[in-house]
Design an enzyme around this catalytic site. Sequence first.
Site, PDB file in Angstrom:
ATOM      1  N   HIS A  28       0.831  -1.207   0.000  1.00 51.26           N
ATOM      2  CA  HIS A  28       0.000   0.000   0.000  1.00 51.26           C
ATOM      3  C   HIS A  28       0.862   1.253   0.000  1.00 51.26           C
ATOM      4  O   HIS A  28       2.024   1.226   0.400  1.00 51.26           O
ATOM      5  CB  HIS A  28      -0.943   0.009   1.205  1.00 51.26           C
ATOM      6  CG  HIS A  28      -0.249   0.003   2.528  1.00 51.26           C
ATOM      7  ND1 HIS A  28       0.305   1.136   3.080  1.00 51.26           N
ATOM      8  CD2 HIS A  28      -0.013  -0.998   3.400  1.00 51.26           C
ATOM      9  CE1 HIS A  28       0.843   0.833   4.247  1.00 51.26           C
ATOM     10  NE2 HIS A  28       0.664  -0.467   4.464  1.00 51.26           N
ATOM     11  N   GLU A 111      -1.963  -7.195   7.450  1.00 56.99           N
ATOM     12  CA  GLU A 111      -0.628  -6.883   7.947  1.00 56.99           C
ATOM     13  C   GLU A 111      -0.322  -7.684   9.218  1.00 56.99           C
ATOM     14  O   GLU A 111      -1.196  -8.266   9.844  1.00 56.99           O
ATOM     15  CB  GLU A 111      -0.540  -5.379   8.242  1.00 56.99           C
ATOM     16  CG  GLU A 111       0.866  -4.886   8.410  1.00 56.99           C
ATOM     17  CD  GLU A 111       1.072  -3.495   7.852  1.00 56.99           C
ATOM     18  OE1 GLU A 111       2.133  -2.937   8.152  1.00 56.99           O
ATOM     19  OE2 GLU A 111       0.218  -2.984   7.133  1.00 56.99           O
TER      20      GLU A 111
END
Length: 159
Positions: A28, A111
């Site tokens: 990201h 994550e």
Amino acid sequence: MRANFFLLASALSSSSTALTRRILLARHGETNFNAEGRIQGTLDSSFLNLNGVTQAGELGKYLSRAEPETIGRVWVSPMTRARQTLSIAKAVMEGAGCVVPEGTVHDDLKEIELFEWQGRLKDEIAASEPEVWKAWKADPVGFRMPNDRAPLQELWARA
């Protein structure tokens, strides 16, 4: 650790009988937490900042040039920051005439879970828990949190 990303599966024919698959990984773009030095982990309260939006657009431009017709599937983390990155990159690619499949959200692409550190500033953790922080930085693979959880090993088992 920075594990939050989306995947673009790219299929390229290398011969008339064999099919070679490539997997492209993209992280990201920069978030407000990244810029602050704050640990995100699995918190979904951060968002792309202006730099992150620019990075996502640049990713779309790059993929439009490098992979204009080869993306067959897309997987994305459920995290807002990863879905924002994909949305921006996909819009840029489509604007350049590329066909990009819809992203499939895959929960296991989240994550790393950093438990009680999530949402805290890295400098704050280093100052308040110096020995634990040093252990994390020195050996992330073997590291165990004070709660006896092994963040990197758990991430690898999940992903």
